[in-house]
Motif scaffolding. Sequence first.
Motif, mmCIF file in Angstrom:
data_model
loop_
_atom_site.group_PDB
_atom_site.id
_atom_site.type_symbol
_atom_site.label_atom_id
_atom_site.label_comp_id
_atom_site.label_asym_id
_atom_site.label_seq_id
_atom_site.Cartn_x
_atom_site.Cartn_y
_atom_site.Cartn_z
ATOM 1 N N SER A 1 83.224 32.950 26.678
ATOM 2 C CA SER A 1 82.286 31.900 25.983
ATOM 3 C C SER A 1 82.683 30.588 26.393
ATOM 4 O O SER A 1 84.078 30.172 26.555
ATOM 5 C CB SER A 1 81.962 32.104 24.515
ATOM 6 N N ALA B 1 81.165 26.930 24.667
ATOM 7 C CA ALA B 1 80.405 26.563 23.225
ATOM 8 C C ALA B 1 80.394 25.253 22.904
ATOM 9 O O ALA B 1 81.326 24.349 23.449
ATOM 10 C CB ALA B 1 81.232 27.450 22.158
ATOM 11 N N ASP C 1 81.322 23.743 19.312
ATOM 12 C CA ASP C 1 81.715 24.404 17.921
ATOM 13 C C ASP C 1 81.654 23.090 16.928
ATOM 14 O O ASP C 1 81.653 21.860 17.316
ATOM 15 C CB ASP C 1 83.114 24.543 18.103
ATOM 16 N N GLY D 1 84.833 27.199 22.789
ATOM 17 C CA GLY D 1 84.705 28.688 23.644
ATOM 18 C C GLY D 1 85.787 29.189 24.211
ATOM 19 O O GLY D 1 86.682 28.428 24.467
ATOM 20 N N TRP E 1 78.877 27.826 17.811
ATOM 21 C CA TRP E 1 79.733 28.569 16.773
ATOM 22 C C TRP E 1 80.058 27.471 15.727
ATOM 23 O O TRP E 1 80.756 26.281 16.044
ATOM 24 C CB TRP E 1 80.934 29.167 17.342
ATOM 25 N N ASN F 1 86.699 36.583 24.775
ATOM 26 C CA ASN F 1 85.951 37.267 23.602
ATOM 27 C C ASN F 1 84.403 36.960 23.988
ATOM 28 O O ASN F 1 83.993 36.059 23.793
ATOM 29 C CB ASN F 1 86.300 36.483 22.490
ATOM 30 N N GLY G 1 90.956 28.205 18.575
ATOM 31 C CA GLY G 1 91.412 28.561 20.083
ATOM 32 C C GLY G 1 92.985 28.804 20.158
ATOM 33 O O GLY G 1 93.435 28.896 21.135
ATOM 34 N N GLY H 1 94.198 31.727 19.512
ATOM 35 C CA GLY H 1 94.148 32.914 20.203
ATOM 36 C C GLY H 1 94.232 33.042 21.543
ATOM 37 O O GLY H 1 94.597 33.532 22.275
ATOM 38 N N ASP H 2 92.993 32.237 22.021
ATOM 39 C CA ASP H 2 92.667 31.993 23.492
ATOM 40 C C ASP H 2 93.730 31.359 24.381
ATOM 41 O O ASP H 2 93.974 31.686 25.144
ATOM 42 C CB ASP H 2 91.388 31.377 23.714
HETATM 43 P P1 AMP Z 1 89.870 31.540 18.723
HETATM 44 O O1 AMP Z 1 91.087 31.550 19.786
HETATM 45 O O2 AMP Z 1 89.764 33.252 18.254
HETATM 46 O O3 AMP Z 1 90.063 30.896 17.590
HETATM 47 O O4 AMP Z 1 88.478 31.345 19.325
HETATM 48 C C1 AMP Z 1 87.865 30.209 19.014
HETATM 49 C C2 AMP Z 1 86.590 30.174 20.147
HETATM 50 O O5 AMP Z 1 85.982 31.499 20.096
HETATM 51 C C3 AMP Z 1 85.652 29.128 19.392
HETATM 52 O O6 AMP Z 1 85.677 28.016 20.453
HETATM 53 C C4 AMP Z 1 84.029 29.799 19.542
HETATM 54 O O7 AMP Z 1 83.188 29.090 20.210
HETATM 55 C C5 AMP Z 1 84.529 31.115 20.263
HETATM 56 N N1 AMP Z 1 83.603 32.162 19.733
HETATM 57 C C6 AMP Z 1 83.282 32.341 18.230
HETATM 58 N N2 AMP Z 1 82.480 33.371 18.206
HETATM 59 C C7 AMP Z 1 82.201 34.149 19.335
HETATM 60 C C8 AMP Z 1 81.787 35.076 19.830
HETATM 61 N N3 AMP Z 1 80.978 35.983 18.785
HETATM 62 N N4 AMP Z 1 81.872 35.400 21.052
HETATM 63 C C9 AMP Z 1 82.291 34.596 21.908
HETATM 64 N N5 AMP Z 1 83.021 33.594 21.609
HETATM 65 C C10 AMP Z 1 83.146 33.219 20.224
#
Ligand code: AMP
Length: 302
Positions: free
Chosen positions: A8, A10, A12, A27, A80, A122, A231, A233-234
């Motif tokens: 994704s 995004a 945020d 994203g 998001w 994701n 972010g 995790g990513d």
């Molecule tokens: P994380 O590394 O898990 O904190 O991922 C954060 C990012 O995931 C944020 O920048 C969001 O824009 C994105 N995100 C949140 N929900 C979704 C979803 N359902 N599908 C894809 N990306 C998402």
Amino acid sequence: MSILVVGSAAFDDIETPFGKAEHILGGSSIYFAAAASLFTPVRLVAVVGSDMPSNAYDFLAERDVDLRGLQVEDGKTFHWAGRYDYDLNETHTLATDLNVFATFAPTIPAEYADTPFVFLANIQPTLQQSVLQQVRSPKLTMMDSMNFWITTDRNSVEQTMRLVDVVSINESEARLFAGTSSVLRAARSILGLGPRAVLVKRGEYGVVLFTEGDYFAAPAYPLEEVSDPTGAGDSFAGGFMGYLASAPEVNAATLRRAVIYGSAVASFTVQAFGVERLKTLSRMEVEDRCREFQRFTQFGEF
Ligand code: AMP
């Protein structure tokens, strides 16, 4: 070796006990690309709406991220909104507006089809599978997911897990997916689907790597102040896979080192809102932090 990331992109809105940021670039693919490009060339496939300023990705282009796979569609970019309380390990999703993401069908440019490392960030799990159908015998594939997809489309999440080499998942999502409170049991049941490795992310408590014959736990870097865990995790995945793609081979030792690289990169990400810290982060800073990890996890011989 280069990495293909599909995920994704995004806008945020983020609220933590320490501040608030609205309409910032986020994203899964963006965090991943920002992190992995510290190690190796990255090719990005994602979709944004016509409301995304064209200079939003300049910092990625400067780091040699190939953006030819970025699709711009008429309409609004995926949005998001999330909030964290003092327990920063728990994300409260306030809004998920798919917008142009709702009809996203990732098209992998022909020149990306031979990319040796593939990260399925994701996104909808059926789209992750369509990416795997468009690439030719990658060396290593890895996927991430989240509770949103596990609760709305669990079967497809499981199907993607069956097709990849590495699964990266949050502790709470692993429990939710496997229907057990034991993280060990959850990781084993995911390994049973076929992946060679499962990475269970435990927020401020670190990451655990499970493989058939090995177990490796890394703490998170100790930080007194975390501004925004979005972010983590990513960018962990970006550091992990970025290092692996730049290493001579993927084996038990390089997998462990990759966990440390991922943890080091993620520790920088959370020190500022959004991708701000990743924008200025250098490889040297990451290396220094990896050495600190080494110091504080050594305990001599038994
Ligand atoms: P994380 O590394 O898990 O904190 O991922 C954060 C990012 O995931 C944020 O920048 C969001 O824009 C994105 N995100 C949140 N929900 C979704 C979803 N359902 N599908 C894809 N990306 C998402």
